[in-house]
Write an enzyme that holds these catalytic residues in place. Structure first.
Site, PDB file in Angstrom:
ATOM      1  N   ASP A 184     -10.744   0.022 -24.091  1.00 19.38           N
ATOM      2  CA  ASP A 184     -10.925  -0.031 -22.644  1.00 19.38           C
ATOM      3  C   ASP A 184     -11.083   1.346 -22.033  1.00 19.38           C
ATOM      4  O   ASP A 184     -10.530   2.308 -22.533  1.00 19.38           O
ATOM      5  CB  ASP A 184      -9.669  -0.604 -21.976  1.00 19.38           C
ATOM      6  CG  ASP A 184      -9.609  -2.099 -22.062  1.00 19.38           C
ATOM      7  OD1 ASP A 184     -10.640  -2.702 -22.355  1.00 19.38           O
ATOM      8  OD2 ASP A 184      -8.521  -2.643 -21.834  1.00 19.38           O
TER       9      ASP A 184
ATOM     10  N   PRO B 132       0.819  -1.221   0.000  1.00 22.68           N
ATOM     11  CA  PRO B 132       0.000   0.000   0.000  1.00 22.68           C
ATOM     12  C   PRO B 132       0.851   1.269   0.000  1.00 22.68           C
ATOM     13  O   PRO B 132       0.333   2.353  -0.238  1.00 22.68           O
ATOM     14  CB  PRO B 132      -0.822  -0.101   1.294  1.00 22.68           C
ATOM     15  CG  PRO B 132      -0.344  -1.281   2.040  1.00 22.68           C
ATOM     16  CD  PRO B 132       0.644  -2.033   1.212  1.00 22.68           C
TER      17      PRO B 132
ATOM     18  N   GLU C 179       1.723  -7.144   7.326  1.00 18.91           N
ATOM     19  CA  GLU C 179       2.590  -6.587   8.370  1.00 18.91           C
ATOM     20  C   GLU C 179       3.938  -6.181   7.792  1.00 18.91           C
ATOM     21  O   GLU C 179       4.595  -5.289   8.308  1.00 18.91           O
ATOM     22  CB  GLU C 179       2.808  -7.594   9.503  1.00 18.91           C
ATOM     23  CG  GLU C 179       1.552  -7.869  10.313  1.00 18.91           C
ATOM     24  CD  GLU C 179       0.638  -8.874   9.633  1.00 18.91           C
ATOM     25  OE1 GLU C 179       1.049  -9.472   8.613  1.00 18.91           O
ATOM     26  OE2 GLU C 179      -0.490  -9.053  10.112  1.00 18.91           O
TER      27      GLU C 179
ATOM     28  N   ARG D 197      -3.603  -9.326 -20.166  1.00 14.25           N
ATOM     29  CA  ARG D 197      -4.589  -9.116 -21.228  1.00 14.25           C
ATOM     30  C   ARG D 197      -4.096  -8.149 -22.297  1.00 14.25           C
ATOM     31  O   ARG D 197      -4.672  -8.082 -23.373  1.00 14.25           O
ATOM     32  CB  ARG D 197      -5.936  -8.656 -20.643  1.00 14.25           C
ATOM     33  CG  ARG D 197      -5.899  -7.340 -19.953  1.00 14.25           C
ATOM     34  CD  ARG D 197      -7.167  -7.114 -19.158  1.00 14.25           C
ATOM     35  NE  ARG D 197      -8.333  -6.877 -20.002  1.00 14.25           N
ATOM     36  CZ  ARG D 197      -8.566  -5.734 -20.653  1.00 14.25           C
ATOM     37  NH1 ARG D 197      -7.702  -4.734 -20.571  1.00 14.25           N
ATOM     38  NH2 ARG D 197      -9.649  -5.596 -21.392  1.00 14.25           N
TER      39      ARG D 197
END
Ligand code: ADE
Length: 256
Positions: free
Chosen positions: A169, A89, A116, A154
């Protein structure tokens, strides 16, 4: 393209890589995906690859040595010195431009950590890039790795049946995708917009672009600020905005 993933949960990735577009790409030899479990590189009989955090606190931290050995094995086996990408993150947020850049490489090595964390010394010495899939916290990086594999896989040449579908897309031109319809043409929940059944391909292209612009304006105005619109495209967006204002006018009677 080859993608190696270092993970404590190889079954998770192996399953994801067996299904859908990625599974087909693998079967057709367009994508090679291999998982590596740091436990297989542990130096004790318990196959330890994580341990408690120095200084106290909850959770386990992935140890340097099993990770270092796993990475060395990937590099030796693949004969490539591709950089290591750590999913976390704290990384740079993944977007379609980054996906397209990754898709042009011929080898990716991904590391899925537990939430963690990973011993900082490994991150400092071995990780080349840190990527996040969004501003939220997962319990491990496996889902994030699966997302990278899917988004990148993809885009590989020959993976999608219709060569144009990745071109169209959402995000591929900095805009959201337009709405899509299939049969039946008439349903109790509405009719397919007439232009789509008109056979007029120029009109269909214009309608799709207008819908993409309008959706982006309504849902992700931040994206619109980053794309340059030529005169015609700006006019299409203004048309959409005008129609939208008419449709949502408070004094407008239903059925108008
Ligand atoms: N691992 C845990 N949370 C993550 C996130 N948001 N992105 C990438 N890897 C993660």
């Amino acid at each position: 393209m080859r993608i190696d993933i270092i993970t404590l949960f190889p079954d998770f990735i192996d399953h994801c890589a067996r299904v859908g577009v990625v599974g087909r790409a693998r079967e057709r030899g367009l994508l090679r995906i291999q998982t590596w479990n740091p436990r297989d590189f542990a130096s004790d009989n318990y196959r330890s690859a994580d341990d408690r955090c120095y200084g106290g606190g909850p959770g386990m931290v992935m140890m340097v040595d099993p990770l270092r050995k796993a990475l060395a094995k990937v590099r030796a086996e693949s004969g490539s010195d591709a950089g290591l990408i750590y999913l976390s993150p704290q990384g740079r947020r993944l977007d379609q431009a980054k996906v397209a850049e990754l898709a042009r490489r011929d080898h990716l090595i991904l590391l899925s950590g537990r939430y963690e964390g990973v011993d900082e010394r490994f991150l400092e010495h071995a990780v080349d890039e840190e990527l996040s899939i969004g501003d939220y916290v997962l319990s491990g990086g496996e889902l994030a790795a699966a997302i990278v594999i899917d988004a990148v896989g993809r885009l590989q040449e020959g993976v999608l049946n219709d060569a144009q579908s990745a071109e169209q897309d959402s995000f591929s031109h900095g805009l959201l995708d337009c709405p899509h319809y299939t049969r039946p043409e008439h349903d109790v929940w509405g009719d397919v917009p007439a232009v789509l059944t008109s056979g007029d391909h120029a009109a269909i292209r214009r309608w799709r672009l207008k819908q993409s612009l309008g959706r982006t304006w309504l849902r992700r105005p931040d994206l619109l600020e980053r794309v340059e619109l030529d005169k015609n495209t700006r006019a299409l967006l203004m048309q959409y905005q005008h129609e939208h204002a008419e449709k949502t006018r408070p004094d407008r009677k239903s059925g108008d």
